[in-house]
Design a protein around this motif. Structure first.
Motif, mmCIF file in Angstrom:
data_model
loop_
_atom_site.group_PDB
_atom_site.id
_atom_site.type_symbol
_atom_site.label_atom_id
_atom_site.label_comp_id
_atom_site.label_asym_id
_atom_site.label_seq_id
_atom_site.Cartn_x
_atom_site.Cartn_y
_atom_site.Cartn_z
ATOM 1 N N ALA A 133 0.825 -1.217 0.000
ATOM 2 C CA ALA A 133 0.000 0.000 0.000
ATOM 3 C C ALA A 133 0.852 1.257 0.000
ATOM 4 C CB ALA A 133 -0.932 -0.010 1.212
ATOM 5 N N GLN A 134 2.056 1.186 0.559
ATOM 6 C CA GLN A 134 2.939 2.365 0.627
ATOM 7 C C GLN A 134 3.915 2.434 -0.534
ATOM 8 O OE1 GLN A 134 4.780 1.936 4.480
ATOM 9 N NE2 GLN A 134 2.805 1.901 5.549
ATOM 10 N N ALA A 135 3.860 1.465 -1.456
ATOM 11 C CA ALA A 135 4.807 1.432 -2.568
ATOM 12 C C ALA A 135 4.672 2.673 -3.448
ATOM 13 C CB ALA A 135 4.578 0.176 -3.403
ATOM 14 N N GLN A 136 5.823 3.221 -3.852
ATOM 15 C CA GLN A 136 5.842 4.396 -4.725
ATOM 16 C C GLN A 136 6.426 4.102 -6.100
ATOM 17 O OE1 GLN A 136 7.995 7.415 -2.599
ATOM 18 N NE2 GLN A 136 6.458 7.592 -0.975
ATOM 19 N N HIS A 137 7.301 3.087 -6.189
ATOM 20 C CA HIS A 137 7.994 2.850 -7.464
ATOM 21 C C HIS A 137 7.803 1.443 -8.021
ATOM 22 C CE1 HIS A 137 9.908 6.671 -6.696
ATOM 23 N NE2 HIS A 137 10.369 6.227 -5.539
ATOM 24 N N SER A 138 7.958 0.403 -7.179
ATOM 25 C CA SER A 138 7.911 -0.958 -7.700
ATOM 26 C C SER A 138 7.463 -1.953 -6.644
ATOM 27 C CB SER A 138 9.290 -1.367 -8.241
ATOM 28 O OG SER A 138 10.247 -1.411 -7.195
ATOM 29 N N VAL A 139 6.818 -3.018 -7.117
ATOM 30 C CA VAL A 139 6.446 -4.161 -6.288
ATOM 31 C C VAL A 139 6.762 -5.418 -7.083
ATOM 32 C CG1 VAL A 139 4.603 -5.446 -5.152
ATOM 33 C CG2 VAL A 139 4.592 -2.945 -5.076
ATOM 34 N N LEU A 140 7.592 -6.279 -6.514
ATOM 35 C CA LEU A 140 7.946 -7.552 -7.129
ATOM 36 C C LEU A 140 7.482 -8.658 -6.190
ATOM 37 C CD1 LEU A 140 11.654 -6.698 -8.075
ATOM 38 C CD2 LEU A 140 9.594 -6.335 -9.465
ATOM 39 N N LEU A 141 6.623 -9.562 -6.685
ATOM 40 C CA LEU A 141 6.076 -10.602 -5.819
ATOM 41 C C LEU A 141 6.140 -11.947 -6.523
ATOM 42 C CD1 LEU A 141 2.951 -10.433 -3.561
ATOM 43 C CD2 LEU A 141 3.353 -12.446 -4.965
ATOM 44 N N SER A 142 6.687 -12.940 -5.825
ATOM 45 C CA SER A 142 6.738 -14.306 -6.329
ATOM 46 C C SER A 142 6.235 -15.237 -5.240
ATOM 47 C CB SER A 142 8.182 -14.683 -6.718
ATOM 48 O OG SER A 142 8.264 -16.021 -7.136
ATOM 49 N N SER A 143 5.365 -16.194 -5.624
ATOM 50 C CA SER A 143 4.837 -17.132 -4.636
ATOM 51 C C SER A 143 4.555 -18.468 -5.302
ATOM 52 C CB SER A 143 3.558 -16.587 -4.001
ATOM 53 O OG SER A 143 3.127 -17.421 -2.934
ATOM 54 N N TYR A 144 4.860 -19.539 -4.590
ATOM 55 C CA TYR A 144 4.558 -20.873 -5.106
ATOM 56 C C TYR A 144 3.049 -21.088 -5.131
ATOM 57 C CZ TYR A 144 4.250 -25.960 -5.352
ATOM 58 O OH TYR A 144 3.913 -27.241 -5.708
ATOM 59 N N ILE A 145 2.389 -20.828 -4.009
ATOM 60 C CA ILE A 145 0.926 -20.882 -3.931
ATOM 61 C C ILE A 145 0.409 -19.471 -3.722
ATOM 62 C CG2 ILE A 145 -1.045 -21.694 -2.573
ATOM 63 C CD1 ILE A 145 0.572 -24.199 -1.900
ATOM 64 N N PHE A 146 -0.510 -19.034 -4.574
ATOM 65 C CA PHE A 146 -1.163 -17.730 -4.456
ATOM 66 C C PHE A 146 -2.639 -17.980 -4.751
ATOM 67 C CE2 PHE A 146 -0.541 -12.938 -5.550
ATOM 68 C CZ PHE A 146 -1.739 -12.626 -4.932
ATOM 69 N N ARG A 147 -3.380 -18.291 -3.696
ATOM 70 C CA ARG A 147 -4.786 -18.633 -3.868
ATOM 71 C C ARG A 147 -5.631 -17.369 -4.005
ATOM 72 N NH1 ARG A 147 -4.384 -23.312 0.222
ATOM 73 N NH2 ARG A 147 -3.668 -24.982 -1.159
ATOM 74 N N ALA A 148 -6.772 -17.516 -4.655
ATOM 75 C CA ALA A 148 -7.690 -16.385 -4.823
ATOM 76 C C ALA A 148 -8.783 -16.433 -3.759
ATOM 77 C CB ALA A 148 -8.289 -16.408 -6.224
ATOM 78 N N ASP A 149 -8.433 -16.850 -2.527
ATOM 79 C CA ASP A 149 -9.388 -16.858 -1.425
ATOM 80 C C ASP A 149 -9.415 -15.466 -0.791
ATOM 81 O OD1 ASP A 149 -6.990 -16.762 -0.025
ATOM 82 O OD2 ASP A 149 -7.034 -18.874 0.557
ATOM 83 N N ARG A 150 -9.957 -15.348 0.413
ATOM 84 C CA ARG A 150 -10.106 -14.012 1.000
ATOM 85 C C ARG A 150 -8.757 -13.331 1.231
ATOM 86 N NH1 ARG A 150 -9.061 -14.641 6.380
ATOM 87 N NH2 ARG A 150 -9.273 -16.757 7.225
ATOM 88 N N VAL A 151 -7.729 -14.091 1.606
ATOM 89 C CA VAL A 151 -6.401 -13.497 1.759
ATOM 90 C C VAL A 151 -5.822 -13.149 0.402
ATOM 91 C CG1 VAL A 151 -4.006 -14.029 2.399
ATOM 92 C CG2 VAL A 151 -5.850 -14.511 3.996
ATOM 93 N N GLY A 152 -5.941 -14.063 -0.554
ATOM 94 C CA GLY A 152 -5.449 -13.785 -1.900
ATOM 95 C C GLY A 152 -6.138 -12.589 -2.521
ATOM 96 N N GLN A 153 -7.435 -12.452 -2.298
ATOM 97 C CA GLN A 153 -8.152 -11.293 -2.853
ATOM 98 C C GLN A 153 -7.651 -9.983 -2.265
ATOM 99 O OE1 GLN A 153 -10.164 -11.139 -5.340
ATOM 100 N NE2 GLN A 153 -10.401 -13.340 -5.672
ATOM 101 N N ALA A 154 -7.254 -10.004 -0.992
ATOM 102 C CA ALA A 154 -6.679 -8.799 -0.385
ATOM 103 C C ALA A 154 -5.372 -8.418 -1.076
ATOM 104 C CB ALA A 154 -6.454 -9.022 1.109
ATOM 105 N N PHE A 155 -4.543 -9.405 -1.386
ATOM 106 C CA PHE A 155 -3.297 -9.134 -2.095
ATOM 107 C C PHE A 155 -3.565 -8.702 -3.535
ATOM 108 C CE2 PHE A 155 -1.269 -11.236 1.432
ATOM 109 C CZ PHE A 155 0.000 -10.678 1.485
ATOM 110 N N ILE A 156 -4.507 -9.365 -4.202
ATOM 111 C CA ILE A 156 -4.845 -8.976 -5.577
ATOM 112 C C ILE A 156 -5.325 -7.529 -5.611
ATOM 113 C CG2 ILE A 156 -6.484 -9.391 -7.456
ATOM 114 C CD1 ILE A 156 -6.350 -12.397 -6.665
#
Length: 472
Positions: A133-156
């Motif tokens: 949320a505080q990012a100004q320039h870049s966000v790099l994210l890698s994950s083996y499991i990235f589910r689209a559940d309630r936690v995943g939706q928050a990240f999405i």
């Protein structure tokens, strides 16, 4: 006439079989260092010439190594002269390990880092989402499991919002772990315009070998200054304060300081490997900032030019141990080399403690693990069964001063086939904290008598499953 044609066809088929077997044998002899693997492939290609040769073509040739070497040759990350001034020597008896890693990894041990240990999604996810949320320039994210559940939706949602405000966002998910046939996370991110790629994913039969090679790394880098890494995937089951059918405990780490550049470098190489896009410039690699005092270094391993580097690091640390070696791992299936070093450490008076789940999320892997334990307990290693919930942490501490944390499990798949990332740390308070955490999860200690009292059926089952060790 028909008889002659059939005889000629049979003769031609035999010739093709022999040629294929000879070609496979030659390739195996020139490329396979593991004698057991080499012997196995040669046996398969001669006993099942055509089918065995096709299996070798699909699963035996390390195409990743060739592609990885090309990517390393491209030198995607220019050397940062600022880091040279922050290079430091490892303290005390771990100096030989530091010198080995200097040559093995081409990454320096850097002082000036702040490392914060985060337990479970309850602590890690709020910190990760706040950083995005505080990012100004870049966000790099890698994950083996990235589910689209309630936690995943928050990240999405957080990633999509960062993209909308002009932040350079890149997301890499594994082609198997986040869904092979259908990946809702990728679809949601692409709908939001966020660049998202699936690592080593293909439906084509001639690329099926890549199914066996997984990106198990968990990386988040924000603005090149704040990083997160460890064992934590993105899924609701990692939030223990919320009800879940299969809760998973885990340990993650928040990084600030020069070592974050090494973390970003690992991501950018994976991203270039997958998409061909090279990420450079100050948005991704800003000027170095000192944020603490802890010396740290990133160590990666993969079936490419980084082959077995995490395992070599662990083995050298065990050899250098003087007082104690502590492990916590969700999956413990050591090969002969690793088990031998653990046993030798115990025999020379080093206390070896290994904390594993009483029951993991894969019963078959538990059976294979149980087939490895008796020789270790026999020479004095302490095997502890952690009570529920299932703990997915991957931690190692030597002599209360050196820690090795990250995504790598103690099994052959993780150490030789997966793309993994760990971090070596030289900090006594952090190491003592991790030791105390592991000690708090020591439940029941397995004894030699218990292991020998298992039924014949159990022992046969465990030994048979152990034969699948390279594939578990």
């Amino acid at each position: 006439m028909l008889s002659m044609n059939w005889s000629q066809s049979a003769f031609l088929f035999v010739i093709v079989q022999i040629v294929l077997a000879v070609c496979v044998t030659g390739h195996v002899l020139l490329t396979k260092r593991d004698t057991s693997a080499a012997t196995g492939w040669i046996g398969i290609c001669w006993l099942l010439p055509v089918f065995g040769s096709l299996l070798y073509l699909m699963f035996g040739i390390n195409r990743v190594q060739r592609r990885g070497q090309k990517m390393l040759a491209a030198d995607t990350l220019p050397l940062n002269p600022e880091l040279e001034a922050l290079r430091c020597e490892p303290p005390g008896p771990m100096q030989p390990l530091g010198h080995m890693l200097d040559r093995l990894t081409d990454r320096q041990l850097l002082r000036g880092n702040s490392i914060r240990c985060l337990h479970n999604g309850d602590q890690a996810y709020p910190a990760m989402l706040a950083a995005i949320a505080q990012a100004q320039h870049s966000v790099l994210l890698s994950s083996y499991i990235f589910r689209a559940d309630r936690v995943g939706q928050a990240f999405i949602g957080a990633l999509a919002e960062a993209h909308r405000r002009g932040v350079e966002v890149r997301v890499l998910v594994d082609g198997i772990g986040s869904g092979y046939f259908y990946c809702p996370t990728q679809r949601a991110l692409k709908r939001a315009g966020v660049p998202c790629a699936r690592f080593m994913h293909s439906f084509w039969p001639w690329r099926m070998a890549f199914i066996n090679l997984r990106n198990h790394r968990k990386i988040l880098v924000v603005d090149g200054h704040t990083g997160f890494m460890g064992g934590l995937n993105i899924a609701a089951q990692n939030v223990l304060s919320q009800p879940s059918a299969h809760p998973v405990a885990d340990t993650h780490f928040q990084l600030e300081g020069p070592v974050v550049e090494q973390l970003a470098d690992a991501f950018t190489r994976d991203w270039a490997f997958t998409t061909g896009e090279e990420l450079q410039g100050k948005k991704f690699f800003p000027p170095t900032e000192i944020r603490g005092e802890i010396p740290a270094r990133i160590v990666t391993s993969a079936p490419d030019a980084d082959m077995e580097k995490i395992e070599y690091t662990m083995l050298q640390a065990i050899i250098l141990a003087r007082r104690n070696v502590c492990f916590m791992t969700p999956y413990f299936i050591p090969d002969g080399r690793f088990a031998t070093e653990l046993g030798l450490a115990a025999l020379r008076g080093v206390r070896v403690d290994i904390v594993v789940p009483h029951h993991s999320n894969h019963p078959v892997i538990d059976w294979a693990r149980n087939g490895c334990l008796e020789p270790l307990v026999e020479v004095g290693c302490h095997i502890w069964l952690a009570p529920p919930p299932f703990n997915h942490s991957k931690l190692m501490v030597v002599d209360g001063s050196w820690s090795f944390v990250g995504s790598a499990n103690l099994d052959r798949r993780s150490l030789r086939l997966n793309f993994e990332i760990n971090m070596a740390l030289y900090d006594v308070p952090l190491a003592e904290g991790l030791e105390a955490f592991m000690a708090s999860h020591r439940g029941h200690e397995l004894t030699l008598q218990e292991l020998r009292e298992w039924s014949l059926a159990e022992r046969l089952r465990n030994a048979a499953v152990r034969l699948l060790l390279p594939y578990l």
